[in-house]
Motif scaffolding. Sequence first.
Motif, PDB file in Angstrom:
ATOM      1  N   TYR A 109      -8.026 124.725 -51.123  1.00 24.79           N
ATOM      2  CA  TYR A 109      -7.150 123.723 -51.733  1.00 24.79           C
ATOM      3  C   TYR A 109      -7.192 122.383 -51.012  1.00 24.79           C
ATOM      4  N   GLY A 110      -7.771 122.353 -49.834  1.00 21.02           N
ATOM      5  CA  GLY A 110      -7.832 121.108 -49.072  1.00 21.02           C
ATOM      6  C   GLY A 110      -6.444 120.627 -48.685  1.00 21.02           C
ATOM      7  N   ILE A 111      -6.301 119.321 -48.580  1.00 14.58           N
ATOM      8  CA  ILE A 111      -5.001 118.725 -48.286  1.00 14.58           C
ATOM      9  C   ILE A 111      -4.218 118.706 -49.587  1.00 14.58           C
ATOM     10  N   THR A 112      -3.032 119.273 -49.574  1.00 14.29           N
ATOM     11  CA  THR A 112      -2.231 119.411 -50.782  1.00 14.29           C
ATOM     12  C   THR A 112      -1.156 118.332 -50.832  1.00 14.29           C
ATOM     13  N   TYR A 113      -1.123 117.589 -51.946  1.00 12.65           N
ATOM     14  CA  TYR A 113      -0.210 116.465 -52.117  1.00 12.65           C
ATOM     15  C   TYR A 113       0.880 116.794 -53.123  1.00 12.65           C
ATOM     16  N   PHE A 114       2.068 116.257 -52.877  1.00 10.14           N
ATOM     17  CA  PHE A 114       3.186 116.421 -53.794  1.00 10.14           C
ATOM     18  C   PHE A 114       3.832 115.053 -54.025  1.00 10.14           C
ATOM     19  N   PRO A 115       3.500 114.390 -55.136  1.00 11.67           N
ATOM     20  CA  PRO A 115       4.102 113.091 -55.428  1.00 11.67           C
ATOM     21  C   PRO A 115       5.523 113.262 -55.969  1.00 11.67           C
ATOM     22  N   ILE A 116       6.437 112.455 -55.448  1.00  7.90           N
ATOM     23  CA  ILE A 116       7.836 112.513 -55.862  1.00  7.90           C
ATOM     24  C   ILE A 116       8.286 111.086 -56.152  1.00  7.90           C
ATOM     25  N   PRO A 117       8.691 110.804 -57.392  1.00  8.87           N
ATOM     26  CA  PRO A 117       9.105 109.435 -57.736  1.00  8.87           C
ATOM     27  C   PRO A 117      10.301 108.984 -56.901  1.00  8.87           C
ATOM     28  N   LEU A 118      10.248 107.755 -56.436  1.00 11.25           N
ATOM     29  CA  LEU A 118      11.335 107.239 -55.612  1.00 11.25           C
ATOM     30  C   LEU A 118      12.630 107.035 -56.399  1.00 11.25           C
ATOM     31  N   TYR A 119      12.540 106.957 -57.727  1.00 12.80           N
ATOM     32  CA  TYR A 119      13.770 106.791 -58.493  1.00 12.80           C
ATOM     33  C   TYR A 119      14.698 107.989 -58.384  1.00 12.80           C
ATOM     34  N   LEU A 120      14.187 109.115 -57.886  1.00 10.42           N
ATOM     35  CA  LEU A 120      15.035 110.286 -57.653  1.00 10.42           C
ATOM     36  C   LEU A 120      15.968 110.088 -56.465  1.00 10.42           C
ATOM     37  N   PHE A 121      15.731 109.023 -55.689  1.00  4.58           N
ATOM     38  CA  PHE A 121      16.539 108.695 -54.516  1.00  4.58           C
ATOM     39  C   PHE A 121      17.205 107.329 -54.738  1.00  4.58           C
ATOM     40  N   PRO A 122      18.220 107.261 -55.595  1.00  2.00           N
ATOM     41  CA  PRO A 122      18.797 105.956 -55.942  1.00  2.00           C
ATOM     42  C   PRO A 122      19.439 105.221 -54.774  1.00  2.00           C
ATOM     43  N   ASP A 123      19.831 105.935 -53.743  1.00  6.37           N
ATOM     44  CA  ASP A 123      20.501 105.288 -52.610  1.00  6.37           C
ATOM     45  C   ASP A 123      19.536 104.893 -51.491  1.00  6.37           C
ATOM     46  N   VAL A 124      18.250 105.066 -51.694  1.00  5.52           N
ATOM     47  CA  VAL A 124      17.262 104.707 -50.675  1.00  5.52           C
ATOM     48  C   VAL A 124      16.775 103.299 -50.935  1.00  5.52           C
ATOM     49  N   SER A 125      16.850 102.468 -49.930  1.00  2.00           N
ATOM     50  CA  SER A 125      16.313 101.108 -50.057  1.00  2.00           C
ATOM     51  C   SER A 125      15.127 100.964 -49.136  1.00  2.00           C
ATOM     52  N   LEU A 126      14.060 100.433 -49.681  1.00  2.00           N
ATOM     53  CA  LEU A 126      12.836 100.232 -48.905  1.00  2.00           C
ATOM     54  C   LEU A 126      12.663  98.753 -48.628  1.00  2.00           C
ATOM     55  N   PRO A 127      12.027  98.432 -47.510  1.00  4.24           N
ATOM     56  CA  PRO A 127      11.806  97.009 -47.180  1.00  4.24           C
ATOM     57  C   PRO A 127      10.890  96.344 -48.173  1.00  4.24           C
TER      58      PRO A 127
END
Length: 82
Positions: A64-82
């Motif tokens: 399987y190699g390196i396994t990735y799991f993409p998670i949309p940031l909109y699921l974290f409404p209280d997270v603010s990124l720079p």
Amino acid sequence: MFFLTTNDHRTIINEQIKSQLDERHLTSDLLVPFSGVNDDTNFYIADQTLVVFFNQYELLPYVYGITYFPIPLYLFPDVSLP
């Protein structure tokens, strides 16, 4: 993970990864049961997506190699990124 200020964030990530493991029919191939992310779990942020990844043999066999799991940031409404 730098932005995990509450257990709610970790819960969302764990639920998303478990869901993606099921959707991709990978649960039967896990080397160890998925117990959740911790402070050492690898990730990056790109295109409004949190991408959690596991190295070979960390979660799944070599094939399987390196396994990735993409998670949309909109699921974290209280997270603010720079």
